[in-house]
Enzyme design. Structure first.
Site, PDB file in Angstrom:
ATOM      1  N   GLY A 168      21.511 -91.296  18.270  1.00 13.61           N
ATOM      2  CA  GLY A 168      21.555 -90.903  16.871  1.00 13.61           C
ATOM      3  C   GLY A 168      20.423 -89.941  16.579  1.00 13.61           C
ATOM      4  N   GLN A 204      14.333 -85.479  11.289  1.00 10.01           N
ATOM      5  CA  GLN A 204      13.715 -85.393  12.615  1.00 10.01           C
ATOM      6  C   GLN A 204      13.684 -83.971  13.153  1.00 10.01           C
ATOM      7  OE1 GLN A 204      16.137 -88.872  14.289  1.00 10.01           O
ATOM      8  NE2 GLN A 204      14.247 -88.975  15.453  1.00 10.01           N
ATOM      9  N   CYS A 219      13.162 -94.171  19.799  1.00  7.15           N
ATOM     10  CA  CYS A 219      13.383 -93.101  18.829  1.00  7.15           C
ATOM     11  C   CYS A 219      12.943 -91.788  19.462  1.00  7.15           C
ATOM     12  CB  CYS A 219      12.567 -93.373  17.559  1.00  7.15           C
ATOM     13  SG  CYS A 219      12.732 -92.103  16.297  1.00  7.15           S
ATOM     14  N   LEU A 220      13.731 -90.737  19.275  1.00  7.22           N
ATOM     15  CA  LEU A 220      13.374 -89.449  19.870  1.00  7.22           C
ATOM     16  C   LEU A 220      12.093 -88.876  19.261  1.00  7.22           C
ATOM     17  CD1 LEU A 220      16.895 -87.787  20.234  1.00  7.22           C
ATOM     18  CD2 LEU A 220      15.609 -89.096  21.931  1.00  7.22           C
ATOM     19  N   HIS A 233      18.571 -97.775  11.741  1.00 10.04           N
ATOM     20  CA  HIS A 233      17.488 -96.949  12.285  1.00 10.04           C
ATOM     21  C   HIS A 233      17.585 -95.513  11.762  1.00 10.04           C
ATOM     22  CE1 HIS A 233      14.781 -95.517  15.674  1.00 10.04           C
ATOM     23  NE2 HIS A 233      15.306 -94.399  15.217  1.00 10.04           N
ATOM     24  N   GLU A 234      18.789 -94.922  11.870  1.00 16.82           N
ATOM     25  CA  GLU A 234      18.938 -93.514  11.473  1.00 16.82           C
ATOM     26  C   GLU A 234      18.737 -93.337   9.969  1.00 16.82           C
ATOM     27  OE1 GLU A 234      18.726 -91.375  13.657  1.00 16.82           O
ATOM     28  OE2 GLU A 234      19.164 -92.726  15.320  1.00 16.82           O
ATOM     29  N   HIS A 285      15.237 -93.089   8.635  1.00 18.76           N
ATOM     30  CA  HIS A 285      14.596 -91.770   8.725  1.00 18.76           C
ATOM     31  C   HIS A 285      14.721 -90.998   7.406  1.00 18.76           C
ATOM     32  CE1 HIS A 285      13.264 -91.445  12.877  1.00 18.76           C
ATOM     33  NE2 HIS A 285      14.425 -91.875  13.333  1.00 18.76           N
TER      34      HIS A 285
HETATM   35 NI    NI Z   1      14.739 -92.394  15.335  1.00 17.19          NI
END
Ligand code: NI
Length: 177
Positions: free
Chosen positions: A46, A51, A99-100, A141-142, A145
């Protein structure tokens, strides 16, 4: 286009993102394409617009299989805009999450087990799903953000936060970058 993924510490990850007002535009389509391409090149499951420094309530998520989460059940590939999340019941589940924006790290994060999520797609068509488990975790999670929340802020025990390759030396987990 593949965008640069912002890392924790960048103040743009801490903003309350703005609602999307116009759907089906070339700009929105381009943003969604960039999110997908950037997510896939990093083996993500995701990615949220903040981000990549875009201050809008847009997330993409989903995969059949993931080299970063080898045990995860498939999640349908979804573009979710202006989401509204409603936890169903009090039940929570803790599990490892990455997480990226925090490459190379994993933490043990509580999430609601059962979740209803609503929103719209790229064209403004409604989405309304009731999900559980890993799918519910990814959406929570997404969408966090979009409110400037990174997963360590949800953790109960920072002793269960560390580098993926140290925490899981024997697991076949693909790196975040
Ligand atoms: Ni993330």
């Amino acid at each position: 286009m593949i965008a640069n993924v912002l890392r924790m510490g960048d103040p743009r990850l801490l903003r309350q993102a703005r609602e999307v007002a116009e759907f089906g535009t070339a700009e929105l389509r381009e943003l969604v394409d960039t999110l997908w391409e950037t997510m896939r090149v990093h083996n993500g499951v995701g990615l949220a617009a903040p981000q990549i420094g875009v201050d809008l309530r847009v997330v993409v998520f989903g995969m059949q299989t993931s080299p970063r989460y080898p045990d995860a059940a498939p999640v349908p590939e979804t573009v979710l805009i202006n989401p509204v999340l409603t936890p169903l019941g009090e039940a929570m589940e803790e599990d490892w999450e990455g997480c990226l924006s925090l490459p190379g790290l994993r933490g043990y994060v509580p999430r609601y087990l059962h979740l209803r999520y609503q929103g719209v797609d790229l064209h403004g068509n409604p989405i309304d799903r009731t999900v559980e488990g890993f799918h519910a975790r990814v959406v929570q999670h997404e969408c966090d953000h979009l409110d400037g929340i990174l997963y360590p802020m949800r953790m109960r025990d920072l002793a269960r936060f560390g580098f993926t390759e140290v925490l899981f030396p024997d697991a076949q987990i693909a790196p975040d970058e």
